[in-house]
Design a protein around this motif. Structure first.
Motif, mmCIF file in Angstrom:
data_model
loop_
_atom_site.group_PDB
_atom_site.id
_atom_site.type_symbol
_atom_site.label_atom_id
_atom_site.label_comp_id
_atom_site.label_asym_id
_atom_site.label_seq_id
_atom_site.Cartn_x
_atom_site.Cartn_y
_atom_site.Cartn_z
ATOM 1 N N TYR A 129 0.997 -1.253 -0.033
ATOM 2 C CA TYR A 129 0.109 0.019 -0.089
ATOM 3 C C TYR A 129 0.823 1.159 -0.005
ATOM 4 C CZ TYR A 129 -3.744 -3.261 0.953
ATOM 5 O OH TYR A 129 -4.669 -4.476 0.849
ATOM 6 N N PRO A 130 0.246 2.561 -0.531
ATOM 7 C CA PRO A 130 -1.180 2.576 -1.163
ATOM 8 C C PRO A 130 -1.128 2.115 -2.341
ATOM 9 C CG PRO A 130 0.090 4.712 -1.008
ATOM 10 C CD PRO A 130 0.964 3.568 -0.368
ATOM 11 N N ASP A 165 -5.416 2.456 1.206
ATOM 12 C CA ASP A 165 -4.401 2.465 1.877
ATOM 13 C C ASP A 165 -4.536 1.939 3.417
ATOM 14 O OD1 ASP A 165 -2.021 3.597 2.741
ATOM 15 O OD2 ASP A 165 -2.515 5.511 2.208
#
Ligand code: ATP
Ligand code: MG
Length: 418
Positions: A129-130, A165
């Motif tokens: 992530y993101p 996220d």
């Protein structure tokens, strides 16, 4: 492009059942064709405008880290059942069908669930992530009313971006960056000064979603706006509580008609929790994932801009999205010298503006009809070449009524600056 090779023809009238002014103009000028209520084909001119808008959006999405991809229009029922959104009472715009085997499938009206489902394969570790992904997709929605032409289609082009996220503050920061990127888009297509980030209903995490609402009489929404303070509130959430929260009072808000050109949602972790998309944390624990979903109505934008930038003669495209920058009107084309001159001007301008020049090379159409077509189609600059213009050309901006004679070099310079 040579006008004589364009199959689409301009017409004096639009279909009787087409009530939206923007759609009428776009049909008459040969940008779109009405297939049935709420369903339009994009002809060569219309597709150019769509592609120009897409390119602006693409640039702005790439700047903030988006990766372009393309999901399918045909969707499995199962992913939508997880969040209860397969239910027609929950989502009232579904088009559904069945495979030969009897298996039910849906036609994508949105993509949060299928994309999130797909991400379970890829976004496994917190280190993944993101992730920011977007697409341009033809959405299908069984809209109850489709009276606004391409402003409300049953099949329409949307840009949708999704952010995943594990870090809340980074997630919120990205949401703010999307707001800026969206305003850049609307400025670049020419409607920035009429478009307001508007508090609206929706959003699982926050109380509000943010709509991008553009002031136009043909819109279907009402918002209350205070332009000085930059505050706008959709009438659906226009309450004392909302006013207080935003630090404005009723008497300083103006009610205006608007069209929703974009809408962004912060889902918090609710959607990913429902879909069971979790990241594996540093010690192997499950970490919740924040989702943001961000849409722009690409084809609706074409309608909004067509509506806002037009006059009694036709369309008046902003340079940034016009199908062509220059519309050359060749006159007296049966005259060998005039024809040669017009061809030379076409060649020279095309050299400076590759793929941006439309040349009306039709020999058997009268001058008046050619001028009317140029006004209706609405390219930013018109250049006339005729027996009369000799070594020079006559240049006119679509937004002005005065024309002036220039040498070809001068003309190239003016168009470059415009
Ligand atoms: P509306 O309130 O106008 O029905 P929506 O809130 O259902 O739109 P979203 O799901 O937020 O639409 O879709 C994102 C964007 O796609 C909207 O902001 C709008 O610009 C565009 N859009 C939505 N529905 C249509 C449609 N039927 N035709 C054309 N554009 C659309
Ligand atoms: Mg919306």
């Amino acid at each position: 492009m040579r006008f004589s090779t364009l199959f689409s023809k301009t017409t004096k009238s639009a279909p009787a059942d087409e009530v939206a002014q923007s759609a009428q103009l776009l049909i008459r000028a040969g940008y779109i064709n009405k297939e049935m209520a709420g369903v339009y084909a994009y002809l060569p001119l219309g597709l150019r405008v769509i592609e120009n808008i897409k390119q602006i959006v693409r640039e702005e999405m790439n700047v903030i880290g988006g990766h372009e991809m393309l999901m399918s229009a045909l969707q499995p029922k199962e992913v939508w059942e997880i969040t209860k959104r397969w239910d027609d009472d929950v989502v009232d715009v579904w088009f559904k069908s069945k495979l030969k085997s009897g298996t039910e499938v849906g036609f994508g009206w949105s993509h949060e669930e299928p994309i999130t489902q797909m991400m379970k394969r890829f976004l496994t570790s917190y280190k993944d992530y993101p992730a920011y992904v977007y697409q341009f997709q033809t959405k299908l929605r069984n809209e109850l009313r489709a009276k606004s032409g391409i402003l409300r289609g049953r099949e329409f082009m949307m840009k949708d971006l999704y952010s995943y996220d594990v870090d809340e503050s980074r997630h919120l920061a990205f949401y703010e960056r999307v707001k800026e990127a969206y305003m850049n888009v609307f400025r670049r297509v020419g409607i920035g000064d009429k478009t307001f980030i508007t508090f609206a209903a929706g959003g699982a995490f926050t109380k509000y979603s943010h709509e991008f609402q553009t002031i136009t009489d043909v819109g279907e929404d009402w918002i209350y706006v205070n332009a000085e303070k930059g505050v706008a509130i959709n009438e659906e959430v226009y309450t004392e509580a909302a006013l207080t929260e935003l630090g404005v009072s009723k008497d300083e808000m103006r009610k205006v008609r608007t069209a929703e050109v974009g809408n962004i949602f912060n889902f918090g972790t609710a959607k990913c929790d429902d879909m069971q998309l979790y990241a594996r944390g540093p010690s192997g624990e499950n970490v919740s994932v924040y989702l943001g979903s961000y849409g722009i109505g690409i084809s609706r934008l074409v309608g909004v801009v067509a509506e806002m930038f037009s006059d009694e003669k036709g369309l008046v495209w902003p340079k940034s999205i016009a199908p062509f920058q220059v519309h050359i009107v060749g006159l007296d084309l049966h005259d060998a010298q005039a024809r040669e001159q017009a061809e030379a001007v076409y060649k020279k301008l095309s050299h400076h503006l590759p793929n941006k020049v439309l040349y009306d090379d039709r020999a058997d159409v009268r001058a008046g009809a050619k001028f009317a077509d140029a006004d209706l189609i609405g390219c930013p600059v018109r250049v006339v070449v005729s027996k009369k213009t000799g070594e020079q050309v006559e240049l006119k901006h679509r937004t002005q009524s005065e024309s002036a004679h220039h040498s070809l070099e001068e003309c190239v310079r003016i168009i470059g600056e415009h």
